[in-house]
Scaffold this active site. Structure first.
Site, PDB file in Angstrom:
ATOM      1  N   ASP A 147       0.481  -1.305   0.173  1.00 54.55           N
ATOM      2  CA  ASP A 147       0.004  -0.025  -0.135  1.00 54.55           C
ATOM      3  C   ASP A 147       0.558   1.163   0.051  1.00 54.55           C
ATOM      4  OD1 ASP A 147      -2.248  -1.906   0.068  1.00 54.55           O
ATOM      5  OD2 ASP A 147      -2.948  -1.324   1.798  1.00 54.55           O
ATOM      6  N   LYS A 183      -7.023  -4.503  -3.113  1.00 55.92           N
ATOM      7  CA  LYS A 183      -8.441  -5.098  -2.035  1.00 55.92           C
ATOM      8  C   LYS A 183      -8.798  -3.841  -2.282  1.00 55.92           C
ATOM      9  CE  LYS A 183      -3.875  -4.317   1.127  1.00 55.92           C
ATOM     10  NZ  LYS A 183      -4.750  -3.666   2.359  1.00 55.92           N
ATOM     11  N   CYS A 191      -2.337  -2.300   7.808  1.00 47.82           N
ATOM     12  CA  CYS A 191      -1.698  -3.865   6.666  1.00 47.82           C
ATOM     13  C   CYS A 191      -0.471  -4.100   6.434  1.00 47.82           C
ATOM     14  CB  CYS A 191      -1.964  -2.393   5.442  1.00 47.82           C
ATOM     15  SG  CYS A 191      -4.188  -1.958   5.617  1.00 47.82           S
TER      16      CYS A 191
END
Length: 189
Positions: free
Chosen positions: A14, A102, A144
């Site tokens: 990310d 996602k 994350c």
């Protein structure tokens, strides 16, 4: 382990515009993490496979909130069709074997919840390439990165978090995160 050589992958989690300085959900140090990962990958590196994950939101429901708690709900971020969903410009390495998106319609923290453009899940993708160990880096240490590392270990991969190549939403929660990772067998270096 059987003593066979380790096949190691790097999972870049990310590292997106919205999570770096100037983004809608900026994490202090995000741009520096992007640049550090690029530096790691411009030299000869030990990775057989390098993949990335992205938050890729369409309508994730209660994950977005006008009054976020910054634990389970967040300001709008990484929305499909906006510049914020893109990988950060300081992440100059772009030769990923795949990018796993996602969270289109629900909260998703772990890269193992994502899919590649051809619909492959991360665990199956790595196993098909003979990967048995992963290093995890990116944003955010306490969300994350943590979730991806825990899922990697649960899936049977020898897992290491590259702490210097992460940035946290809440730096005061990193110690708790590291304790949780250690308890799950995740190495940190």
């Amino acid at each position: 382990m059987t003593g066979d050589p380790t096949t190691r992958a790097l999972i870049v989690v990310d590292v997106q515009r919205d999570f770096c300085e100037g983004g809608s959900l900026a994490v202090a140090g995000g741009a520096a993490v992007a640049a550090g990962i690029s530096d790691l990958l411009t030299t000869e590196h030990p990775y057989a496979v390098v993949v990335a994950t992205r938050d890729h939101h369409v309508d994730p429901g209660a994950h977005f909130s006008a009054e976020p708690d910054f634990v389970d709900s967040w300001p709008r971020h990484c929305e499909v069709g906006t510049p914020g969903v893109e990988l950060h410009d300081a992440l100059t390495f772009r030769d990923f074997a795949a990018v796993f998106d996602k969270g289109e319609y629900a909260a998703a923290y772990s890269g193992f919840e994502g899919l590649s453009p051809d619909g492959a899940g991360l665990a199956a993708f790595l196993r098909e390439r003979g990967v048995d160990a992963v290093d995890v880096c990116g944003i955010a240490t306490d969300h994350c990165v943590r979730a991806t590392a825990l899922d990697a270990a649960a899936a049977g991969f020898a897992t290491t978090v590259l702490l210097d190549l992460t940035a946290a939403v809440a730096p005061d929660r990193v110690a708790t995160t590291l304790t949780e990772l250690s308890a799950a067998g995740v190495a940190v270096r």
